[in-house]
Enzyme design. Structure first.
Site, PDB file in Angstrom:
ATOM      1  N   HIS A  47      -6.130   8.491  46.251  1.00  0.00           N
ATOM      2  CA  HIS A  47      -5.504   7.303  46.813  1.00  0.00           C
ATOM      3  C   HIS A  47      -3.997   7.487  46.977  1.00  0.00           C
ATOM      4  CE1 HIS A  47      -9.117   5.442  44.728  1.00  0.00           C
ATOM      5  NE2 HIS A  47      -9.269   5.027  45.972  1.00  0.00           N
ATOM      6  N   ASP A 167     -15.051  10.136  52.580  1.00  0.00           N
ATOM      7  CA  ASP A 167     -15.996   9.136  53.060  1.00  0.00           C
ATOM      8  C   ASP A 167     -16.120   9.276  54.578  1.00  0.00           C
ATOM      9  OD1 ASP A 167     -16.482   7.776  50.506  1.00  0.00           O
ATOM     10  OD2 ASP A 167     -14.367   7.236  50.655  1.00  0.00           O
TER      11      ASP A 167
END
Length: 305
Positions: A47, A167
Site C-alpha cells: 500500500h 489484484d
C-alpha cells in the site's frame, strides 16, 4: 475533524470520517491535482508503494480506508478482516517529509456513511470480466468492488487512481468500468510488491502461520516456473502446465484456478498465441485464500518457427 499533530512545519494529515469532513478537507486543496489510493486498511509496504507513486503523480494524495461489505460473500472473512486504523495512520506518517505528509487526507468512513440507508438499490454490474476467475468463485464480488470504487471516485474526484497489479482482475474490471462509463479518471497499475521470500504482500498474509507461509510460497514459485517456460519459448499449454505442476507439488495447497488469459479481456488464449498474457492463480492455504498474478510474453507459433 480529527487532525494529527506534527513537530515540524509540514501540514497535518486530515482524517475525515464523514462525507462533509472529506469535502471540507478537499476544499482546502482546490485547484491542485489529486490522486487516490483505495484500501481496506491493514496497510503494508504494498500500500505504501501505491501512496509513494501517488505522491509522485499528484499534488494532493487521498488514501481511503474502508472494508467494503458489498464485496464479501456469504462465509467470507468480513467480520474478521484485519482492521487497525491507528496502525495504518502510523505507517502513513512514516512517509511524511519536510514538505508535507505522506497522505494529505485519509478518508475512513463507516459502512453507514458510504451506504446511507443500507445496501444500495443501484449497483455496478461488472459484466463478463467480473464473472470469470475470481468472479466464478466469488459471485458478485466484482459488482461490489466496482460499486464502491465508483462511489469513492465520486466523493474524492481524483485526477488519478492507483491500484496494485497483484489484484489483476480487479484492475482489469476497474479500467473497463472507467472506459465504458466515461469516468474521468486516469487508472494506474503499480507492480506487485513482494516480501524477500517472494510472497506477494497481502493483508491476509497475517492469517498464515510459519508452516502455512512456507506452503504459500508455491504461488510465486509457480509464476516463476511459468515465466521461465515462456522465456524458453514454450507455448500456451506448456507455460500453463509449468505453473500447475509447481502448485501440484505442494501438500496443503488447494488450488482454485490457474488461468493464462488475455490481459485486457480475460479470455482464454488460443494455441499459438503470441504477445502479452496474464497468468492469474488462486489457492487456499488452510482457511486463507490467496491470489497472485504476473504478465508474461509468449512468442507464439509464428515466432517459434
Amino acid at each position: 475533524m480529527d487532525v494529527t499533530t506534527r513537530s515540524h512545519r509540514a501540514p497535518a494529515t486530515v482524517v475525515a470520517r464523514t462525507r462533509d469532513q472529506l469535502a471540507h478537507a478537499l476544499d482546502r486543496h482546490r485547484g491542485r491535482s489529486r490522486a487516490v489510493v483505495m484500501t481496506m486498511g491493514a496497510l503494508h509496504e504494498g500500500h505504501l508503494t501505491l501512496v509513494r507513486e501517488a505522491r509522485a503523480r499528484a499534488d494532493v494524495v487521498v488514501v481511503t480506508v474502508f472494508v467494503n461489505p458489498l464485496q464479501f460473500g456469504h462465509g467470507e472473512d468480513l467480520d474478521s478482516y484485519p482492521r487497525d486504523l491507528e496502525g495504518d495512520l502510523a505507517l502513513l506518517r512514516g512517509l511524511d517529509g519536510p514538505d508535507g505528509p505522506g497522505a494529505d487526507v485519509v478518508f475512513a468512513p463507516s459502512a453507514a456513511e458510504v451506504y446511507p440507508g443500507g445496501e444500495p438499490l443501484v449497483t455496478v454490474d461488472a459484466g463478463p470480466v467480473g464473472r470469470v476467475l475470481e468472479g466464478a468463485h466469488r459471485p458478485g464480488h466484482f459488482d461490489g468492488v466496482l460499486t464502491v470504487v465508483l462511489k469513492l471516485l465520486g466523493m474524492v474526484r481524483p485526477d488519478v487512481a492507483l491500484f496494485g497489479e497483484k489484484d489483476a482482475q480487479q484492475l482489469v474490471a476497474i479500467r473497463r468500468m472507467v472506459t465504458d462509463l466515461e469516468v474521468g479518471v486516469e487508472v494506474v497499475g503499480v507492480p506487485t510488491v513482494r516480501d524477500a521470500d517472494g510472497l506477494a504482500m497481502s493483508s491476509r498474509n497475517t492469517y498464515l502461520d510459519r508452516e502455512q507461509r512456507t506452503t504459500a510460497l508455491a504461488l510465486s514459485q509457480a509464476l516463476g516456473a511459468a515465466r521461465m517456460a515462456a522465456q524458453a519459448g514454450s507455448d500456451v499449454t506448456r507455460v500453463h502446465r509449468a505453473a500447475v505442476d509447481r502448485l501440484s507439488q505442494e501438500a496443503g495447497l488447494v488450488v482454485d484456478y490457474v488461468a493464462l488469459v488475455d490481459p485486457v479481456t480475460l479470455a482464454e488464449l488460443p494455441d499459438g498465441y503470441g504477445g502479452t498474457a496474464l497468468l492469474a492463480l488462486a489457492a487456499r492455504v488452510g482457511t486463507t485464500r490467496l491470489i497472485d498474478s504476473t504478465r508474461l510474453e509468449l512468442r507464439g507459433a509464428e515466432r517459434n518457427r
